[in-house]
Structure formats: C-alpha cells, structure tokens
Design an enzyme around this catalytic site. Structure first.
Site, mmCIF file in Angstrom:
data_model
loop_
_atom_site.group_PDB
_atom_site.id
_atom_site.type_symbol
_atom_site.label_atom_id
_atom_site.label_comp_id
_atom_site.label_asym_id
_atom_site.label_seq_id
_atom_site.Cartn_x
_atom_site.Cartn_y
_atom_site.Cartn_z
ATOM 1 N N LYS A 34 3.164 7.399 3.767
ATOM 2 C CA LYS A 34 2.446 6.132 3.899
ATOM 3 C C LYS A 34 2.110 5.810 5.346
ATOM 4 O O LYS A 34 1.828 4.662 5.682
ATOM 5 C CB LYS A 34 3.291 5.017 3.269
ATOM 6 C CG LYS A 34 3.373 5.145 1.754
ATOM 7 C CD LYS A 34 4.336 4.164 1.142
ATOM 8 C CE LYS A 34 5.749 4.645 1.271
ATOM 9 N NZ LYS A 34 6.707 3.748 0.607
ATOM 10 N N PRO A 94 0.833 -1.207 0.000
ATOM 11 C CA PRO A 94 0.000 0.000 0.000
ATOM 12 C C PRO A 94 0.863 1.250 0.000
ATOM 13 O O PRO A 94 1.809 1.364 0.777
ATOM 14 C CB PRO A 94 -0.792 -0.132 1.313
ATOM 15 C CG PRO A 94 -0.771 -1.588 1.624
ATOM 16 C CD PRO A 94 0.546 -2.087 1.128
ATOM 17 N N GLU A 95 0.546 2.168 -0.896
ATOM 18 C CA GLU A 95 1.302 3.419 -0.998
ATOM 19 C C GLU A 95 0.353 4.586 -0.731
ATOM 20 O O GLU A 95 -0.746 4.381 -0.189
ATOM 21 C CB GLU A 95 1.981 3.492 -2.359
ATOM 22 C CG GLU A 95 2.935 2.306 -2.572
ATOM 23 C CD GLU A 95 3.614 2.291 -3.921
ATOM 24 O OE1 GLU A 95 3.687 3.345 -4.585
ATOM 25 O OE2 GLU A 95 4.087 1.214 -4.332
#
Length: 409
Positions: A60, A2-3
């Site tokens: 993030k 996940p970014e």
C-alpha cells in the site's frame, strides 16, 4: 482505507498522465503530522525542475521516481488519495473530493503543477497518511520490510500451501500481516475469505489443500477485478460482500444471506456464517470478541444464538457499568485496549474509525501554522498513539479499621 487496488489505480494514473513531464510549481502543506521529516519549503525546493520518470508501488506504499533523488513517497493512511485535475483516478468513498470543490483542495498535502498544465495532488482528509522524501524508498523501512506484493509477486500455489501449514493463527490475521503478504487490507481480506468460503478465525495451519487453493485463487481474482474497474467501488461485482460489510448488524446481507461481524486480531471482520464455517477451535491468543447481530450471540461455528436482553451486547466499543464491590478498591489497570479499524494487520493504522474529518484550516495547503514543528520522523504504517498515563497512588481507608493509612515519610 485505500488498499492495494486503490493505490495501484493511483500509480497507473500517474504513469499515464504525468511521466516525462517537468515539475514547474510545488506546494506542500505545513502539516507535520502528514509531511514527515522535512519542512514544506525544503520539500518544495527538492521537487522544482525535476522530471517525473515513473511511479512505483509495493503493498500500500507508492513512490514517484524523478530524474534525481530524493523521491516523494506516499502511504495513504485511512483516506489518502491521488487526484489529477480533469482525470478520474479512483472513487474511494472516504477520500472523495468533489470536482466542483476548490482546486487544489483544502485537504491537499502535496501539489505539483507540471509543464504542460497538468496538476497532481495528494489529499488526505483525516491526516493519517504519510508523505516524505526518500533517496531509495524500497531499501528502507517500512517498504523494505514488506512481504511479497499480492499482485506483483504472488506466491506459487505449493509455496502458499506450505507456508500456511506453518502458521498457527487466524487466517485473516495472517493476511493482514504486511510482512507475510503486502497490499491486503481489511476489505480485501474479508472479500477473499468470503469468496473462498473460509471463516476469518480459522487457523491457517488447519486449512485443507482445497481451501488453500481457493484462497490463493480468490486473492488474485478479487484484486484483478477491482483493478478492471479502476478500483471504483461502485462498480465492484454485485455479489461481493464489500457492498454490505459496513452496514449495521441484522441489516447486512449478500445474495440473501446474512452477514455477521466479529473482531479478529483487533479488526472488524464481516463474514457469512452460513457459508464460512469454523472447524475446530479458534487459534489461541486471538482477539476474537464478537459483535452481536441484534439479540443474537455467535457460537464457535459463527452461528447466531438467542441471548437475554439483559445481557451485554458484545460490540467491541461498548462497556458495561458494574456496581463497585464493597471492601478495598483495586488499583486501576494501566493496560488499554484500542480498537484497530479497517486497514491492516501488523502494519495497519491504529486509527479510530470514528475520528471526524479534520476541518482545521490551519493545516490547509499553502498556509502557515504557528508553533514548533512536532511529530517528525520516518514514514511508518502505524499511526502513533499516546501512552496512557500511570494512575497516581492514593491513600485509601483500611477496610478493617476504617482508619486512614499513614503515608510513608
């Protein structure tokens, strides 16, 4: 992993569905690899009765502000995800928990039930995430050391051009450096460079003003377009390299053009050599081993050239066995190279992409694990890896006399 788009989608979902509500139940998993620096019982006690005021993000990292500190803070690692029961938050393929699975999921690390019946859960299938409690998340590392957020604090174009001119390293390596710009990880970096038609190994200092402007524009456009569809990767534009960047060499294409793969700064990079040309020499001190596209090697321009089948293919995970030379043996090197997967430059996890999902129910939410708690410390971006042990010295035969050397008394 996940970014920025995935984490921002999670933050927005919490803002929409959880703000103003009181936590009436909390269950924290007994997993010290993810739950950092606090026992599950203390974590739970700090949440009960608190009201959720807002959700924040930088790069993030995300944290939830309550009506009094400390605040739960999350780094998503490789597969962390926010789930709100009955609400579609995001669709990151490595994180997906099916709607018909048990609730909360066995992968849940942080679970709270709110006073209106809404349930919020943070899951992590691969246990590279970090969840902790901080009094002021933005004021302490790693968040305090992050560069400007790629979405919320974009550099002015002139400042961006000037800063790139001072950086003598590969442009992708620079984009992954969270102290330079925060939020850009491996897939976003590949996408923005493809859209801007820039080779990932191009030295940042050699980019023309036009290329800098194209990159500046593509960073904003890629992030905004991803957020328009709630970071649901299945709805990303069809002409994005994203959809094929994890396919096998020789089978990956975008708009009919072949995608090649190289390693830049320890990270796998997907690019289209037909459109992303490398001009001049690659920056020095760059880990730029090539992945071979089925019987081809790449020259400095990123163009495939035929190679003999008897030669080694340059996949970063392959090794070639050589016959041992005659004579005295050399001491084995204590250095170890590690393949850093997806996420992200200086702050990225040194996680093994081939690590299997953790199926050990001893870490499931609400269950107790026997033994002493370990790996307790502050939240950080890079997962810890064990240092290789030094090889022990051994007595070896002399190559000249054939007699064994005497050990020193």
């Amino acid at each position: 992993m996940p970014e920025l788009p995935e984490v921002e989608a999670a933050r927005r979902a919490i803002e929409e569905h959880c703000v103003g509500k009181v936590i009436k139940k909390a269950v924290i998993a007994d997993d010290s690899k993810v739950i950092d620096g606090i026992s599950p019982s203390d974590f739970e006690a700090s949440l009960l009765g608190k009201t959720i005021l807002s959700a924040h993000r930088k790069g993030k990292h995300m944290w939830v502000r309550l009506d009094s500190p400390p605040f739960p803070t999350f780094h998503f690692g490789m597969a962390g995800a926010i789930y709100i029961k009955g609400v579609a938050v995001t669709n990151y393929k490595r994180s997906v928990v099916n709607e018909d699975d048990e609730w909360p999921s066995k992968y849940s690390k942080f679970f709270v039930e709110l006073d209106d019946g809404v349930d919020l859960s943070f899951t992590d299938k691969r246990r590279f995430a970090k969840v902790c409690l901080l009094k002021d998340p933005a004021s302490v590392p790693p968040i305090s050391k992050l560069g400007p957020d790629a979405l919320l604090e974009p550099m002015a174009l002139d400042d961006f051009v000037e800063s790139l001119g001072k950086k003598k390293l590969a442009i992708k390596t620079l984009l992954l450096d969270q102290s330079y710009i925060s939020g850009i990880g491996n897939w976003v970096a590949d996408e923005v460079l493809y859209q801007a038609r820039i080779h990932p190994n191009q030295s940042a200092a050699t980019l023309s003003k036009e290329s800098c402007a194209a990159l500046h524009k593509s960073i904003q456009e890629v992030i905004e377009k991803a957020l328009e569809v709630g970071a649901d990767s299945s709805r990303f534009p069809n002409n994005w390299i994203f959809h094929s960047r994890e396919k096998k060499p020789g089978k990956a294409f975008v708009d009919g053009k072949e995608i090649h793969f190289i390693t830049t700064g320890g990270r796998t990079s997907a690019f289209v050599p037909e459109l992303q040309k490398l001009t001049g020499a690659e920056p020095k001190n760059q880990n730029s081993k090539r992945k071979i596209n089925e019987g081809k090697k790449m020259n400095d321009e990123g163009v495939g050239e035929p190679v003999s089948k008897t030669k080694k293919t340059a996949d970063t995970t392959d090794t070639k066995t050589k016959s041992k030379p005659k004579g005295p043996s050399k001491k084995p090197s204590t250095k170890r190279k590690s393949k850093i997967n997806e996420d992200d430059g200086s702050d990225e996890e040194a996680e093994n992409d081939d690590a299997s999902d953790d199926e050990d129910n001893s870490h499931d939410i609400g269950k107790t694990k026997a033994g002493k708690r370990t790996n307790v410390g502050r939240m950080h971006d890079a997962s810890e890896s064990e240092k290789p042990s030094k090889p022990s010295k051994q007595t070896v035969p002399s190559s000249r006399s054939g007699r064994q050397r005497k050990k020193a008394k």
